[in-house]
Design a protein around this motif. Sequence first.
Motif, PDB file in Angstrom:
ATOM      1  N   ARG A 102       0.804  -1.143   0.100  1.00  0.00           N
ATOM      2  CA  ARG A 102      -0.139   0.083   0.024  1.00  0.00           C
ATOM      3  C   ARG A 102       0.917   1.235  -0.165  1.00  0.00           C
ATOM      4  N   VAL A 103       0.484   2.306  -0.674  1.00  0.00           N
ATOM      5  CA  VAL A 103       1.113   3.667  -0.785  1.00  0.00           C
ATOM      6  C   VAL A 103       0.121   4.534  -0.495  1.00  0.00           C
ATOM      7  N   GLU A 104       0.359   5.620   0.459  1.00  0.00           N
ATOM      8  CA  GLU A 104      -0.651   6.504   0.914  1.00  0.00           C
ATOM      9  C   GLU A 104       0.033   7.898   1.153  1.00  0.00           C
ATOM     10  N   ASP A 105      -0.453   8.969   0.683  1.00  0.00           N
ATOM     11  CA  ASP A 105      -0.425  10.265   1.065  1.00  0.00           C
ATOM     12  C   ASP A 105      -1.623  10.838   1.415  1.00  0.00           C
ATOM     13  N   THR A 106      -1.378  11.918   2.391  1.00  0.00           N
ATOM     14  CA  THR A 106      -2.275  12.739   2.770  1.00  0.00           C
ATOM     15  C   THR A 106      -2.348  13.867   1.711  1.00  0.00           C
ATOM     16  N   PHE A 107      -3.552  14.539   1.186  1.00  0.00           N
ATOM     17  CA  PHE A 107      -3.722  15.542   0.155  1.00  0.00           C
ATOM     18  C   PHE A 107      -4.837  16.565   0.521  1.00  0.00           C
ATOM     19  N   VAL A 108      -4.338  17.743   0.280  1.00  0.00           N
ATOM     20  CA  VAL A 108      -5.585  18.923   0.672  1.00  0.00           C
ATOM     21  C   VAL A 108      -5.930  19.341  -0.736  1.00  0.00           C
ATOM     22  N   VAL A 109      -7.309  20.003  -0.900  1.00  0.00           N
ATOM     23  CA  VAL A 109      -7.250  20.684  -2.014  1.00  0.00           C
ATOM     24  C   VAL A 109      -7.183  22.094  -1.687  1.00  0.00           C
ATOM     25  N   THR A 110      -6.221  23.069  -2.299  1.00  0.00           N
ATOM     26  CA  THR A 110      -5.782  24.270  -1.910  1.00  0.00           C
ATOM     27  C   THR A 110      -6.756  25.179  -2.059  1.00  0.00           C
ATOM     28  N   GLU A 111      -6.697  26.636  -1.846  1.00  0.00           N
ATOM     29  CA  GLU A 111      -7.606  27.550  -2.252  1.00  0.00           C
ATOM     30  C   GLU A 111      -7.908  27.721  -3.643  1.00  0.00           C
ATOM     31  N   GLN A 112      -6.583  27.318  -4.385  1.00  0.00           N
ATOM     32  CA  GLN A 112      -6.718  27.438  -5.738  1.00  0.00           C
ATOM     33  C   GLN A 112      -7.205  26.454  -6.322  1.00  0.00           C
ATOM     34  N   GLU A 150      -6.441  23.262  -6.213  1.00  0.00           N
ATOM     35  CA  GLU A 150      -5.659  22.209  -6.812  1.00  0.00           C
ATOM     36  C   GLU A 150      -5.303  21.059  -5.614  1.00  0.00           C
ATOM     37  N   LEU A 151      -5.244  19.839  -6.237  1.00  0.00           N
ATOM     38  CA  LEU A 151      -4.933  18.697  -5.291  1.00  0.00           C
ATOM     39  C   LEU A 151      -3.357  18.699  -4.913  1.00  0.00           C
ATOM     40  N   GLN A 152      -3.052  18.593  -3.741  1.00  0.00           N
ATOM     41  CA  GLN A 152      -1.928  18.902  -3.518  1.00  0.00           C
ATOM     42  C   GLN A 152      -1.392  17.849  -2.241  1.00  0.00           C
ATOM     43  N   SER A 153      -0.143  17.070  -2.431  1.00  0.00           N
ATOM     44  CA  SER A 153      -0.078  16.241  -1.539  1.00  0.00           C
ATOM     45  C   SER A 153       0.909  16.997  -0.380  1.00  0.00           C
ATOM     46  N   ILE A 154       0.597  16.616   0.980  1.00  0.00           N
ATOM     47  CA  ILE A 154       1.169  16.973   1.992  1.00  0.00           C
ATOM     48  C   ILE A 154       2.221  16.257   2.714  1.00  0.00           C
ATOM     49  N   THR A 155       2.506  15.193   2.129  1.00  0.00           N
ATOM     50  CA  THR A 155       3.420  13.937   2.530  1.00  0.00           C
ATOM     51  C   THR A 155       4.698  13.728   1.770  1.00  0.00           C
ATOM     52  N   PRO A 156       5.608  14.850   1.797  1.00  0.00           N
ATOM     53  CA  PRO A 156       6.738  14.797   0.988  1.00  0.00           C
ATOM     54  C   PRO A 156       7.690  13.618   1.060  1.00  0.00           C
ATOM     55  N   PHE A 157       7.305  12.523   2.012  1.00  0.00           N
ATOM     56  CA  PHE A 157       8.363  11.566   2.292  1.00  0.00           C
ATOM     57  C   PHE A 157       8.724  10.423   0.931  1.00  0.00           C
ATOM     58  N   LYS A 158       9.739  10.229   0.668  1.00  0.00           N
ATOM     59  CA  LYS A 158      10.017   9.481  -0.586  1.00  0.00           C
ATOM     60  C   LYS A 158       9.453   8.037  -0.646  1.00  0.00           C
ATOM     61  N   LYS A 159       9.087   7.617  -1.927  1.00  0.00           N
ATOM     62  CA  LYS A 159       8.329   6.368  -2.129  1.00  0.00           C
ATOM     63  C   LYS A 159       9.176   5.196  -2.352  1.00  0.00           C
ATOM     64  N   ASP A 160      10.550   5.148  -2.267  1.00  0.00           N
ATOM     65  CA  ASP A 160      11.316   4.157  -2.561  1.00  0.00           C
ATOM     66  C   ASP A 160      10.753   2.892  -1.803  1.00  0.00           C
ATOM     67  N   LEU A 161      11.126   1.911  -2.465  1.00  0.00           N
ATOM     68  CA  LEU A 161      10.638   0.454  -2.104  1.00  0.00           C
ATOM     69  C   LEU A 161      11.727  -0.126  -1.429  1.00  0.00           C
ATOM     70  N   VAL A 162      12.916  -0.174  -1.793  1.00  0.00           N
ATOM     71  CA  VAL A 162      13.945  -1.065  -1.274  1.00  0.00           C
ATOM     72  C   VAL A 162      14.734  -0.032  -0.150  1.00  0.00           C
ATOM     73  N   LEU A 163      14.748  -0.639   0.851  1.00  0.00           N
ATOM     74  CA  LEU A 163      15.703   0.034   2.034  1.00  0.00           C
ATOM     75  C   LEU A 163      16.935  -0.745   2.263  1.00  0.00           C
ATOM     76  N   PRO A 164      17.939  -0.065   1.753  1.00  0.00           N
ATOM     77  CA  PRO A 164      19.297  -0.700   1.800  1.00  0.00           C
ATOM     78  C   PRO A 164      20.056  -0.709   3.389  1.00  0.00           C
ATOM     79  N   LEU A 165      20.549  -1.715   3.982  1.00  0.00           N
ATOM     80  CA  LEU A 165      21.133  -1.840   4.829  1.00  0.00           C
ATOM     81  C   LEU A 165      22.625  -1.273   4.825  1.00  0.00           C
ATOM     82  N   ARG A 166      23.016  -0.121   5.669  1.00  0.00           N
ATOM     83  CA  ARG A 166      24.292   0.043   5.775  1.00  0.00           C
ATOM     84  C   ARG A 166      25.334  -1.064   6.329  1.00  0.00           C
TER      85      ARG A 166
END
Lengths: 410, 410
Positions: A380-390, A392-408
């Motif tokens: 599942r992939v989910e962001d929260t969005f708002v409809v701005t005063e203009q 427009e549909l705008q995501s307020i969840t800027p965190f990356k949507k990378d799938l693979v999490l590499p271990l250091r």
Amino acid sequence: MKSDIQRLMAERGLDAIYVGGGEGYSDVRDYLANGAHITGGVIIIKQGSDPVLIVNGMEIEEAKASGLQAVTYGDMGYMQAVAQITDPTIRAVKMVEMSLKHAGVESGRVGMYGRDAINNTISLVNALNDQLPDYEFVGELHPSLFSEAMLTKDPDEMERLLDVARRTCEVLEATWDYIAGHSATDDGVVIDEDGTPLTIGDIKRYVRRALLDRELQDTGMIFAQGRDAGFPHSRGQADMPLKLGQSIVFDLFPQELGGGYHHDVTRTWSIGYASDAVKIIYDQVMQAFDISIEAYGLGKPTHMMQEAVLDFFEGNGHPTQRSQPGAMSGYVHSLGHGLGLNIHEGPSISHLRREDVFQIGNCVTIEPGLYYPDDGLGVRVEDTFVVTEQGELQSITPFKKDLVLPLRGN
Amino acid sequence: MKSDIQRLMAERGLDAIYVGGGEGYSDVRDYLANGAHITGGVIIIKQGSDPVLIVNGMEIEEAKASGLQAVTYGDMGYMQAVAQITDPTIRAVKMVEMSLKHAGVESGRVGMYGRDAINNTISLVNALNDQLPDYEFVGELHPSLFSEAMLTKDPDEMERLLDVARRTCEVLEATWDYIAGHSATDDGVVIDEDGTPLTIGDIKRYVRRALLDRELQDTGMIFAQGRDAGFPHSRGQADMPLKLGQSIVFDLFPQELGGGYHHDVTRTWSIGYASDAVKIIYDQVMQAFDISIEAYGLGKPTHMMQEAVLDFFEGNGHPTQRSQPGAMSGYVHSLGHGLGLNIHEGPSISHLRREDVFQIGNCVTIEPGLYYPDDGLGVRVEDTFVVTEQGELQSITPFKKDLVLPLRGN
């Protein structure tokens, strides 16, 4: 918005609103009190007037911080009025009557709101209708007048939603980094520097601390791995170690500490590497996410967005809620929901909800997903969005949507 | 105890209890579900039968963990029954009717419990009484049947209360130690190794983390210093630095994370040294604490314990609630309250409550205090107590009652 309340009252033929309910968090009281930390008291809104707040003496300072006209029960003369009355029902009725009259409501149809013990509400409202014949005390089934007002957020609310979003994304970043700082055994179990497996319980404790450091509280996060990720409501098993190459659904929906505005975000992670099956499914969910955004339009019915996603998933051979109601695999839920002081509010993005349309001030999630528990995976992939005063549909969840999490560590 | 419920139903002429309310924490649902983490669903108790739990499919595993007979709405045929019904009121009535019949309740007087939006309760119960004439749906004003059952705790509940107490005392110990690890400036401001003042906000953040590490949540702690300590409900000012020689009232009342059993404890600390005024006041509060315990007796009215304390404080020249109602200084509150899943339950230890008596299974606070805000001080000392199966009053708050908190740094 709060500015809609007078119109919504008129549509329901209400002369006044009475928000009661005693101790315990109430979204409606929080909403009207503009974020002041009041734990009790009542709020009355007379048709055509501003809200009035009546509280215990100990909360008067906080009550004034709400910006509403505020008085204490003592100021209102309640203590003197009930000094000779021992019957608790008569005292409760007296409280309501004096509060209404203080707010200038002498008679008429009063809508009762707030949150209380069911047994108490039944008794009180029966007594009110019996003993105060100049008034008619009424309710309404959910979704209520306040649900409708909360469909659209005002600028102050938007600011708080944005701030909770920002802090939540910091927690996602910190959690990603925390996991990445680990290594793995040859059989793919994620371990710390002492060789101890890193469990889902460890992650949740880490996340809760990170939330608390940012004045947020967890309201039931999901961190589900492998087969569990295939069940959308599985919160995950605390004692399960994290493993390489498994789909992990991480759904975090915290709120301001002590009650308040929420954020809602889901990311799917696969540690170290992702299987081909998960990569294919993930890619389709990401496509569905983009299709959702393309299907947006100001004033458009929300169900059309879900239908665009249903068409896409069904076209790729997945069972859906629409093609196979009750299906336990495929795309098994609706596309999104409103949020604010409550984690679930209007509007709904579902093919079964024909009435909802996108409006300026909406705050909604978009959360496509695909679930195959028998194949040991879910995405599942989910962001929260708002409809701005203009508009427009705008995501307020800027965190990356990378799938693979590499271990250091490896 | 839960074993009292059948008798309490019979006393109220109830043929059944229906516990509803939708999403959102409900103490009654938590109580009946024996701690299983159910977020929704309904519980029905028929006169003479064990409780029955009906939940959404996604919660059925958790529901079974409650030990109650559990089925899903799907099992009950609810989805099919309402497939053709679009009116939300009729659907809601149908849900209640099917649930009652599933539990073998065909007719009679049904007591409605749980917690819900006030507007929703009014509408639903009106519709139920209109559309289901074989039943009569009733409420009762607080305190309810469940308030009465909760007066006495069973062994499982006692165990949880003891465990929350133990973890809370660990947090007190850690907090004491955290403060002690600081030093002070020449003007008596408590500082860390960088010379930064230690504030009340810092303490509260520390305490919340310590609670979270032990799976507890803060529900509104008080950490009030100096004049603020003189106002029993002042939670303290976050940006205020801690100072030497000031009375600090620290009242901590956490509960199990996600909702559950509480603990309630207050200690008064004075960092580095205590003023003569505070020492005298503290000594009297400690005497009042001992007098309270001496005034205990199994089966004795609780008001007698408070009267012993009122006599003592009045005899020492302090205004009290009894001698000067509305007084803002002296002994300005009652002596204690019950607690459990709620922070405030019965019995009450107040001179105005004549009916409450001490019973085996009670869990109550004893919290004498003296407040002189104009003298810049307040003192309260509180333990939580239980009445054991042998009828003895026993504190479950073993944390030391030292007044002066010495700093290691100086």
